[in-house]
Design an enzyme around this catalytic site. Structure first.
Site, PDB file in Angstrom:
ATOM      1  N   GLY A   1      41.208  52.640  35.889  1.00 47.78           N
ATOM      2  CA  GLY A   1      40.881  51.748  37.016  1.00 47.78           C
ATOM      3  C   GLY A   1      41.830  52.000  38.181  1.00 47.78           C
TER       4      GLY A   1
ATOM      5  N   ARG B   1      51.348  60.182  47.676  1.00 48.31           N
ATOM      6  CA  ARG B   1      52.087  60.694  48.851  1.00 48.31           C
ATOM      7  C   ARG B   1      53.543  60.976  48.479  1.00 48.31           C
ATOM      8  NH1 ARG B   1      55.101  57.517  52.418  1.00 48.31           N
ATOM      9  NH2 ARG B   1      55.391  58.359  54.521  1.00 48.31           N
TER      10      ARG B   1
ATOM     11  N   ARG C   1      37.201  57.737  33.971  1.00 46.98           N
ATOM     12  CA  ARG C   1      37.635  57.585  32.576  1.00 46.98           C
ATOM     13  C   ARG C   1      36.912  58.692  31.816  1.00 46.98           C
ATOM     14  NH1 ARG C   1      37.303  51.791  33.995  1.00 46.98           N
ATOM     15  NH2 ARG C   1      39.402  50.946  33.822  1.00 46.98           N
TER      16      ARG C   1
ATOM     17  N   ASP D   1      47.295  51.938  30.559  1.00 54.56           N
ATOM     18  CA  ASP D   1      47.657  52.330  29.188  1.00 54.56           C
ATOM     19  C   ASP D   1      46.768  53.433  28.611  1.00 54.56           C
ATOM     20  OD1 ASP D   1      45.584  50.556  29.041  1.00 54.56           O
ATOM     21  OD2 ASP D   1      46.379  49.405  27.362  1.00 54.56           O
TER      22      ASP D   1
ATOM     23  N   THR E   1      48.166  50.090  37.630  1.00 56.06           N
ATOM     24  CA  THR E   1      47.129  49.171  37.160  1.00 56.06           C
ATOM     25  C   THR E   1      47.374  47.796  37.753  1.00 56.06           C
ATOM     26  OG1 THR E   1      46.317  47.928  35.240  1.00 56.06           O
ATOM     27  CG2 THR E   1      48.486  48.896  35.007  1.00 56.06           C
ATOM     28  N   ILE E   2      46.296  47.110  38.092  1.00 56.05           N
ATOM     29  CA  ILE E   2      46.487  45.741  38.617  1.00 56.05           C
ATOM     30  C   ILE E   2      46.839  44.758  37.497  1.00 56.05           C
ATOM     31  CG2 ILE E   2      44.930  46.107  40.569  1.00 56.05           C
ATOM     32  CD1 ILE E   2      42.912  44.216  39.049  1.00 56.05           C
ATOM     33  N   ASP E   3      46.631  45.175  36.243  1.00 57.91           N
ATOM     34  CA  ASP E   3      46.789  44.235  35.114  1.00 57.91           C
ATOM     35  C   ASP E   3      48.235  43.863  34.795  1.00 57.91           C
ATOM     36  OD1 ASP E   3      44.100  44.639  34.984  1.00 57.91           O
ATOM     37  OD2 ASP E   3      44.065  45.541  32.991  1.00 57.91           O
TER      38      ASP E   3
ATOM     39  N   ASP F   1      50.083  45.189  32.602  1.00 63.27           N
ATOM     40  CA  ASP F   1      50.196  45.049  31.152  1.00 63.27           C
ATOM     41  C   ASP F   1      50.941  46.203  30.477  1.00 63.27           C
ATOM     42  OD1 ASP F   1      48.234  46.887  31.703  1.00 63.27           O
ATOM     43  OD2 ASP F   1      46.839  46.181  30.184  1.00 63.27           O
TER      44      ASP F   1
ATOM     45  N   ARG G   1      34.827  19.172  43.038  1.00 64.04           N
ATOM     46  CA  ARG G   1      34.331  19.954  41.903  1.00 64.04           C
ATOM     47  C   ARG G   1      35.447  20.595  41.093  1.00 64.04           C
ATOM     48  NH1 ARG G   1      29.382  22.746  45.148  1.00 64.04           N
ATOM     49  NH2 ARG G   1      27.756  21.409  44.304  1.00 64.04           N
TER      50      ARG G   1
ATOM     51  N   MET H   1      40.735  39.402  36.873  1.00 61.20           N
ATOM     52  CA  MET H   1      40.831  40.555  35.974  1.00 61.20           C
ATOM     53  C   MET H   1      42.091  40.477  35.131  1.00 61.20           C
ATOM     54  SD  MET H   1      39.371  43.941  37.796  1.00 61.20           S
ATOM     55  CE  MET H   1      37.621  44.288  37.775  1.00 61.20           C
TER      56      MET H   1
ATOM     57  N   ARG I   1      41.804  42.265  31.857  1.00 61.98           N
ATOM     58  CA  ARG I   1      41.311  42.694  30.543  1.00 61.98           C
ATOM     59  C   ARG I   1      41.908  41.827  29.438  1.00 61.98           C
ATOM     60  NH1 ARG I   1      41.296  48.864  29.853  1.00 61.98           N
ATOM     61  NH2 ARG I   1      39.729  48.703  31.469  1.00 61.98           N
TER      62      ARG I   1
ATOM     63  N   GLU J   1      45.132  24.129  38.813  1.00 60.26           N
ATOM     64  CA  GLU J   1      45.428  23.104  37.809  1.00 60.26           C
ATOM     65  C   GLU J   1      45.741  23.708  36.441  1.00 60.26           C
ATOM     66  OE1 GLU J   1      43.532  22.484  40.459  1.00 60.26           O
ATOM     67  OE2 GLU J   1      44.895  20.880  41.022  1.00 60.26           O
TER      68      GLU J   1
ATOM     69  N   SER K   1      39.823  17.814  43.411  1.00 62.73           N
ATOM     70  CA  SER K   1      39.267  19.104  42.983  1.00 62.73           C
ATOM     71  C   SER K   1      40.166  19.689  41.902  1.00 62.73           C
ATOM     72  CB  SER K   1      39.191  20.081  44.155  1.00 62.73           C
ATOM     73  OG  SER K   1      40.485  20.447  44.572  1.00 62.73           O
TER      74      SER K   1
ATOM     75  N   ARG L   1      31.653  24.734  38.659  1.00 62.56           N
ATOM     76  CA  ARG L   1      31.108  25.960  39.242  1.00 62.56           C
ATOM     77  C   ARG L   1      31.948  27.147  38.776  1.00 62.56           C
ATOM     78  NH1 ARG L   1      27.747  22.882  40.319  1.00 62.56           N
ATOM     79  NH2 ARG L   1      26.495  22.642  42.207  1.00 62.56           N
TER      80      ARG L   1
ATOM     81  N   HIS M   1      35.683  43.137  41.058  1.00 60.79           N
ATOM     82  CA  HIS M   1      36.357  44.343  41.553  1.00 60.79           C
ATOM     83  C   HIS M   1      36.965  44.188  42.942  1.00 60.79           C
ATOM     84  CE1 HIS M   1      34.129  45.846  38.141  1.00 60.79           C
ATOM     85  NE2 HIS M   1      34.975  46.858  38.110  1.00 60.79           N
TER      86      HIS M   1
END
Ligand code: F6P
Length: 326
Positions: free
Chosen positions: A14, A24, A75, A106, A129-131, A133, A166, A173, A175, A191, A219, A250, A256
């Site tokens: 990803g 760079r 991938r 990973d 990775t944005i995760d 992890d 609401r 994301m 995973r 919350e 809310s 909701r 993405h």
């Protein structure tokens, strides 16, 4: 040990904001040190299919601010096979690439580790990775940018959630990791955060509704990490409909959008420092390591550790979310 004359660079898995800043930095540090650079398109797939181009300093001009990856990413199932890795090795020989810098998560670093061991190639990984992890690094390239995108989006959702009084489940994301959900919740004053790390131990929804919700709040926003273990935001909303029909809920799935956009200053700096360090580590004879950051110092983490261990999440932060949202 063979002297390194040419470095290949690829991005895999990803994409994440800051990958270009890393490309760079690797390119320019290598050229500064008299090395040749080869850009490998589409990750391991491009290494197998011989999509390899010469990289000069001009190839990486003005990309520090760009999201995505100019090298493209993929991938590759074929790289998981011995035959695929053989083709990749043949192309490395053909282009006289002596060492690789792999930017990815990973799965990508697992591939790098197997390939490096099979063909005795010096490989250095960068955590892209944005995760967030990967074990052994406080943060990964792209995580801060994704968090800021979450903040941008949830701030807007709060406006409409308040107007309509609401309950919103916002899926983020990650995973199987709750870093984006948990720190996103703190940053947006949500919350609650529902995270996979504790999903099998606690019924987080019941806990949240029974202890957490004040009737006079107009809310509620709950950040849910996407994962089979949490059931995702849809799973939560379905349960609320059945078990707590008094709430008007909701669902928003950020998806993405979290992976795109211009990297934050933190990600640009991290990627630039790590990219420089990757090349310097290779020149110093290091191999099979991932560059990490620990307390603002760059560190070398063996692949075996970065991939194998689950990165622990600070569970105390769940309490922070709870206290600050009373
Ligand atoms: O690993 C990065 C990540 O963005 C995960 O958070 C997410 O689950 C996954 O990639 C989505 O992957 P794809 O690009 O296949 O949709």
């Amino acid at each position: 040990m063979k002297r390194i004359k040419c470095v290949g660079i690829l991005t895999s898995g990803g994409d994440s904001p800051g990958m270009n800043a890393a490309i760079r930095a690797v390119t320019r540090t290598a050229i500064y040190n008299g090395l040749r650079v080869k850009g490998i398109m589409r990750g391991y797939k491009g290494l197998i299919d011989d999509e390899i181009v010469d990289f000069k300093t001009g190839n990486v001009s003005n990309i520090v601010k760009q999201g995505g990856t100019i090298l493209k990413t993929a991938r590759s199932r074929e790289f998981e096979t011995k035959e695929g890795r053989r083709k990749a090795w043949d192309n490395m020989q053909k282009h006289k690439i002596d060492a690789l810098v792999v930017i990815g998560g990973d799965g990508s670093l697992t591939g790098a580790r197997i390939f490096a061991a099979e063909y005795d190639i010096p490989v250095v990984g960068l955590p892209g990775t944005i995760d967030n992890d990967l074990y052994g690094t406080d943060t990964t390239i792209g995580y801060d940018s994704a968090l800021n995108t979450i903040v941008w989006a949830v701030d807007r959702l709060r406006d409409t959630a308040s107007s309509h009084e609401r309950l919103f489940f916002v899926e983020v994301m990650g995973r199987n990791a709750g870093f984006l959900a948990l720190n996103g919740a703190i940053a947006t004053g949500a919350e609650a955060a529902i995270i996979p790390e504790i999903a099998t131990e606690v019924d987080q929804l019941t806990e949240l509704i029974e202890n957490g919700f004040r009737k006079d709040k107009n809310s509620s926003i709950v950040l849910v990490a996407e994962s089979e273990t949490t059931g995702g935001a849809m799973g939560m909303a379905e349960r609320v409909k059945k078990e707590y029909p008094q709430f008007d809920s909701r669902v928003t799935i950020l998806g993405h959008i979290q992976r795109g956009g211009s990297p934050t200053a933190s990600d640009r700096i991290l990627a630039s420092r790590m990219g420089q360090q990757a090349v310097e580590a290779l020149l110093d004879g290091q191999r099979n390591i991932m560059i990490g950051v620990d307390d603002d110092q760059l560190v070398h983490v063996p692949f075996s550790q970065a991939i194998r261990d689950d990165k622990p999440i600070d569970r105390g932060l769940l309490q922070t979310v709870k206290i600050l949202s009373i």
